[in-house]
Enzyme design. Structure first.
Site, PDB file in Angstrom:
ATOM      1  CB  SER A 434       6.009   3.647  -4.334  1.00  0.00           C
ATOM      2  OG  SER A 434       4.763   3.721  -5.145  1.00  0.00           O
ATOM      3  CG  HIS A 455       8.926   2.650  -0.377  1.00  0.00           C
ATOM      4  ND1 HIS A 455       9.724   3.168  -1.198  1.00  0.00           N
ATOM      5  CD2 HIS A 455       7.891   2.094  -1.045  1.00  0.00           C
ATOM      6  CE1 HIS A 455       9.477   2.857  -2.216  1.00  0.00           C
ATOM      7  NE2 HIS A 455       8.420   2.369  -2.234  1.00  0.00           N
ATOM      8  CD  GLU A 467      13.203   4.088   0.242  1.00  0.00           C
ATOM      9  OE1 GLU A 467      13.754   5.464   0.154  1.00  0.00           O
ATOM     10  OE2 GLU A 467      12.314   3.970  -0.503  1.00  0.00           O
ATOM     11  CG  ASN A 505      11.111   5.398  -6.374  1.00  0.00           C
ATOM     12  OD1 ASN A 505      11.944   4.493  -6.810  1.00  0.00           O
ATOM     13  ND2 ASN A 505       9.964   5.138  -5.949  1.00  0.00           N
TER      14      ASN A 505
HETATM   15  N1  LIG Z   1       3.606  -2.632  -6.984  1.00  0.00           N
HETATM   16  C1  LIG Z   1       4.667  -2.170  -6.427  1.00  0.00           C
HETATM   17  O1  LIG Z   1       5.622  -2.695  -7.175  1.00  0.00           O
HETATM   18  C2  LIG Z   1       4.753  -1.184  -5.153  1.00  0.00           C
HETATM   19  C3  LIG Z   1       6.033  -1.032  -4.729  1.00  0.00           C
HETATM   20  C4  LIG Z   1       6.172  -0.279  -3.577  1.00  0.00           C
HETATM   21  C5  LIG Z   1       5.032   0.367  -2.846  1.00  0.00           C
HETATM   22  N2  LIG Z   1       4.012   0.108  -3.709  1.00  0.00           N
HETATM   23  C6  LIG Z   1       2.937   0.907  -3.050  1.00  0.00           C
HETATM   24  O2  LIG Z   1       1.981  -0.085  -2.335  1.00  0.00           O
HETATM   25  C7  LIG Z   1       0.502   0.546  -2.538  1.00  0.00           C
HETATM   26  C8  LIG Z   1      -0.300  -0.770  -2.981  1.00  0.00           C
HETATM   27  O3  LIG Z   1       0.100  -0.953  -4.145  1.00  0.00           O
HETATM   28  P1  LIG Z   1      -0.250  -2.409  -4.810  1.00  0.00           P
HETATM   29  O4  LIG Z   1       0.722  -2.665  -6.044  1.00  0.00           O
HETATM   30  O5  LIG Z   1      -0.318  -3.545  -3.955  1.00  0.00           O
HETATM   31  O6  LIG Z   1      -1.794  -2.055  -5.504  1.00  0.00           O
HETATM   32  P2  LIG Z   1      -2.856  -3.288  -5.759  1.00  0.00           P
HETATM   33  O7  LIG Z   1      -3.821  -2.411  -6.780  1.00  0.00           O
HETATM   34  O8  LIG Z   1      -2.344  -4.346  -6.164  1.00  0.00           O
HETATM   35  O9  LIG Z   1      -3.580  -3.443  -4.484  1.00  0.00           O
HETATM   36  C9  LIG Z   1      -4.466  -2.484  -3.746  1.00  0.00           C
HETATM   37  C10 LIG Z   1      -5.278  -3.154  -2.920  1.00  0.00           C
HETATM   38  O10 LIG Z   1      -6.244  -2.203  -1.911  1.00  0.00           O
HETATM   39  C11 LIG Z   1      -7.283  -2.383  -1.922  1.00  0.00           C
HETATM   40  N3  LIG Z   1      -8.130  -1.281  -1.469  1.00  0.00           N
HETATM   41  C12 LIG Z   1      -8.422  -0.250  -2.069  1.00  0.00           C
HETATM   42  N4  LIG Z   1      -9.305   0.720  -1.150  1.00  0.00           N
HETATM   43  C13 LIG Z   1      -9.134  -0.008   0.011  1.00  0.00           C
HETATM   44  C14 LIG Z   1      -9.635   0.380   1.431  1.00  0.00           C
HETATM   45  N5  LIG Z   1     -10.357   1.252   1.437  1.00  0.00           N
HETATM   46  N6  LIG Z   1      -9.341  -0.442   2.438  1.00  0.00           N
HETATM   47  C15 LIG Z   1      -8.942  -1.711   2.111  1.00  0.00           C
HETATM   48  N7  LIG Z   1      -8.297  -2.190   0.879  1.00  0.00           N
HETATM   49  C16 LIG Z   1      -8.377  -1.153  -0.201  1.00  0.00           C
HETATM   50  C17 LIG Z   1      -7.988  -2.771  -3.396  1.00  0.00           C
HETATM   51  O11 LIG Z   1      -8.968  -3.380  -3.320  1.00  0.00           O
HETATM   52  C18 LIG Z   1      -6.770  -3.638  -3.664  1.00  0.00           C
HETATM   53  O12 LIG Z   1      -6.673  -5.043  -3.436  1.00  0.00           O
HETATM   54  C19 LIG Z   1       0.483   1.618  -3.230  1.00  0.00           C
HETATM   55  O13 LIG Z   1       0.539   2.843  -2.325  1.00  0.00           O
HETATM   56  C20 LIG Z   1       1.821   1.449  -3.998  1.00  0.00           C
HETATM   57  O14 LIG Z   1       2.171   2.740  -4.504  1.00  0.00           O
HETATM   58  C21 LIG Z   1       3.591  -0.463  -4.740  1.00  0.00           C
END
Ligand SMILES: NC(=O)c1ccc[n+]([C@@H]2O[C@H](COP(=O)([O-])OP(=O)(O)OC[C@H]3O[C@@H](n4cnc5c(N)ncnc54)[C@H](O)[C@@H]3O)[C@@H](O)[C@H]2O)c1
Length: 722
Positions: A434, A455, A467, A505
């Protein structure tokens, strides 16, 4: 019979068919659909004239030669039409209504065979005949309310007289599409039959009416007479529905209420008087900024869909996908892909995360089964197409990998490099980051042409926008493939050039800074939320930051401050309200307290209330307390947002004003009836905006208009020319 047609136009023709009957067939030349543009309405009148003159016709069937019946009015004509004076609009409607009334007044029975989509003007056409037979696959309704309008070709007159004021108000105010069975239930149609039986059934009904088996004259009298309601019924229907609709639609959507008022005002009148009332009320509503914005939104949506289709054509079809990370986003993306028929491998490094991801998918599928949208078998099958794994086993089989691991550039880079080594040549790798630069992440892979951003927004299954972010080296084909995959997942892709914050954003944060500035200058965050919600936002800025997460907001804010130090970096040396919340670990809804305090109600829904501690904590970063006016609150928030949207356009982050505005509506819930930041700028006028910017110039660069804005004002140009 192959006689020469009685009337032949560009959009419809009339010819005699067997046994003394005639057919009016909509068949727009050079188009795949039928629609009511001004020329077609005119032809309808001419067709009615020809039919009336003949003298020997026993009955008329109205049909379509296309897959649709008539999709509705030609919305592309609205912009220019509604520029005219109210008086001219009334004149145009009255003239148009003559065509429909001429069909209704033909001296023989009439039946419409509704074979497909019959919306808006299309359904009003069907309402002008005595009877309607619908194919079981037709789509019926009066969706004008969704465009900030209501029916203007007699819909508010004929429908209530046909199905009762209560049902008609529900159809017209709600604007929902109706299934044929629902239409039959309220007698909006007289029969529903299988598509292949439609013509025969409609002809049979016509014949029976012509032979006197059905009293078509009584049916017609019902539609052209007064609304049959006694005064007590009338009071009940109109006052209760008005109260209900006012509550539902709110002050920002005036059309539904205006429609009910028109129906009420016309209730005691015959058709022609009632139509006049409808025309006058319609002309008023057509001139509102809401109608203007919502019509623009509809056209923008079509443009975006067209672009989406072009990507589908240019891209490769994704048959099999992989997702890295089974967290909130990875789990959601995997579910969405599977539900839309693209099987997915979901990889994580932790067993527990995989379990959680699968549980979440299962929960969402079970809900669909409960709502009868899926059978248990189908749900089971979908779930089986998400394959959880801890290793890269089958990654050679996938066409795309969507990376959704933790938001940490170092981890992401190593995961991306590791992944590239596991996939076949040409596999697209997309990051759901993000906030991290796509060009920076691209340095980790050997084939940056196959790498880009994808995104999604949270929650993935509900948020419509994706996006698609291209870096310096991303190939056109990779962009098209990812956009096509997003579309296949039921999402709307908007293609964005890489920049800090991407599109959404980058534009949202200046709005947040407007909020922090207003707080610093003594405004009350609860009042700010109330004012901005009144403006049309689904939630005010304080509440929104709590929902996004104060920590996330703080982090993304840092990225943006670095990207745009001239306007997004806090150089005052003083803490902001966000810093205070963050330092006190008030992360928002996720940990129960941010600007607001959250508790769960007995149904498990979070409930928020203003927390006195917040006021205490904010005191040191506020310059006393002021009762800021609504106008000032709105301007302080909206100006930075408008300016940053213009900057995105000027910098080529998106190609068109349409994409910028649609991104804001779909990504952050910009009030749809205002059309988006650029449409809003058009509505209030660039000169006014520049005056407002001058008023707030002391607040710094966030309020400084761009050169392009000054030029627009000088030249009197609009982002969305009429
Ligand atoms: N949460 C939101 O609102 C949101 C919105 C848009 C984008 N994002 C982006 O999405 C991405 C994930 O966010 P999230 O909120 O799902 O995080 P999260 O912490 O819920 O999930 C991340 C997952 O990745 C796993 N992980 C870590 N290292 C890994 C690897 N080497 N291989 C495979 N899995 C691995 C972790 O075990 C975890 O389950 C981030 O880049 C975040 O910025 C989040």
């Amino acid at each position: 019979m192959s006689n020469a047609p009685m009337f032949q136009g560009q959009s419809l023709l009339v010819e005699k068919i067997d046994n003394g009957y005639a057919e009016l067939r909509f068949d727009r030349q050079g188009d795949a659909i039928n629609k009511f543009d001004a020329a077609t309405v005119k032809e309808l009148g001419q067709a009615a004239e020809a039919l009336k003159k003949d003298g020997a016709i026993k009955g008329l069937i109205v049909t379509s030669a296309k897959d649709v019946f008539i999709v509705g009015a030609d919305i592309t004509e609205f912009g220019a039409s509604f520029q005219r004076s109210e008086e001219d609009i009334v004149g145009w409607l009255e003239e148009s209504n003559k065509s429909f009334s001429a069909i209704e007044d033909l001296p023989f029975p009439t039946v419409t065979a509704i074979n497909g989509i019959a919306l808006g003007g299309g359904f009003e056409m069907a309402l002008s005949t005595d009877y309607r037979v619908s194919s079981s696959t037709a789509v019926i309704g009066l969706p004008e309310a969704k465009l900030g309008l209501f029916p203007g070709f007699g819909g508010t007159v004929r429908l209530p007289r046909l199905i009762g004021a209560d049902n008609a108000i529900e159809w017209i105010a709600g604007g929902e599409q109706q299934k044929p069975d629902a239409a039959l239930k309220v007698h909006a149609v007289d029969a529903v039959v299988a598509p292949d039986k439609l013509r025969a059934a409609a002809l049979k009904l016509l014949q029976q009416a012509a032979e006197g088996k059905y009293d078509w004259k009584a049916r017609r009298a019902q539609k052209t007479g007064k609304l049959q309601l006694n005064p007590i019924e009338a009071m009940m229907v109109f006052s209760t529905s008005k109260a209900f609709i006012a509550g539902q639609a709110g002050k920002n959507y005036p059309a539904p209420l205006a429609a009910v008022s028109a129906i009420e005002k016309a209730a005691g009148k015959g058709r022609d008087e009632a139509l006049k009332i409808e025309s006058q009320a319609f002309a008023k509503i057509a001139k509102t900024t809401q109608a203007d914005a919502l019509i623009g939104l509809f056209l923008n949506d079509q443009l975006i869909k067209k672009k989406g289709k072009a990507y589908v054509k240019a891209g490769k079809k994704v048959q099999h996908a992989a997702v890295l990370g089974a967290g909130i986003m990875g789990g959601g993306i995997s579910y969405q892909s599977a539900v839309k028929g693209v099987p997915v491998i979901m990889k994580d490094i932790a067993d527990k995360a995989l379990d959680l991801g699968m549980e979440e998918a299962n929960k969402l599928l079970s809900k669909q089964v409960e709502r009868k949208k899926l059978t248990p078998e189908k749900a089971g099958h979908i779930l089986s197409t998400i394959r959880p794994t801890l290793n890269y086993g089958d990654f050679k089989t996938v066409d795309i990998v969507v990376e959704a691991v933790v938001e940490n550039p170092k981890i992401k880079k190593s995961v991306l490099a590791e992944t590239e080594a596991q996939v076949k040549e040409g596999t697209i790798i997309a990051s759901n980051t993000s906030s991290i630069s796509i060009d920076e992440l691209a340095t980790a892979v050997k084939h940056p042409e196959n790498f880009l951003g994808m995104h999604f927004f949270n929650p993935v299954h509900r948020m419509p926008l994706v996006e698609v972010i291209y870096g310096e080296k991303t190939s056109k084909e990779a962009i098209a493939t990812v956009a096509a995959y997003a579309a296949a997942m039921g999402k709307t892709p908007i293609v964005v050039k890489n920049c800090p914050g991407f599109l959404v954003n980058r534009i949202l944060f200046p709005y947040f800074y407007g909020f922090l500035g207003a707080l610093r200058d003594g405004a009350d965050f609860v009042k700010i939320d109330k004012v901005m919600e009144g403006f049309g936002w689904p939630m005010g800025p304080a509440y929104l930051q709590d929902v996004v997460g104060i920590d996330t907001s703080h982090h993304v804010g840092d990225v943006l401050a670095e990207g745009y130090p001239d306007r997004m970096k806090n150089t005052t040396g003083e803490k902001t309200a966000l810093d205070v919340m963050y330092e006190n670990k008030r992360f928002g809804q996720k940990n129960g307290v941010g600007f607001y305090k959250y508790e769960t109600d007995p149904k498990g829904k979070p409930k928020k209330f203003a927390d006195p501690t917040t006021y205490e904590l904010l005191k040191p970063v506020q310059k006393g307390q002021v009762d800021m006016s609504e106008e000032e609150i709105i301007d302080r928030h909206m100006l930075p947002m408008i300016i940053e949207t213009v900057r995105c356009l000027d910098d080529g982050i998106v190609e068109t004003p349409t994409e910028a505005d649609m991104g804001l509506i779909m990504g952050i819930g910009f009030p749809p009836f205002r059309g988006g930041a650029l449409k809003y700028a058009d509505t209030i006028g660039m000169k006014t905006i520049l005056d407002k910017c001058a008023k707030y110039a002391h607040l710094g660069k966030l309020y400084e208009p761009t050169e392009s804005m000054k030029k627009m004002a000088a030249e009197g140009r609009l982002y969305f020319p009429k």
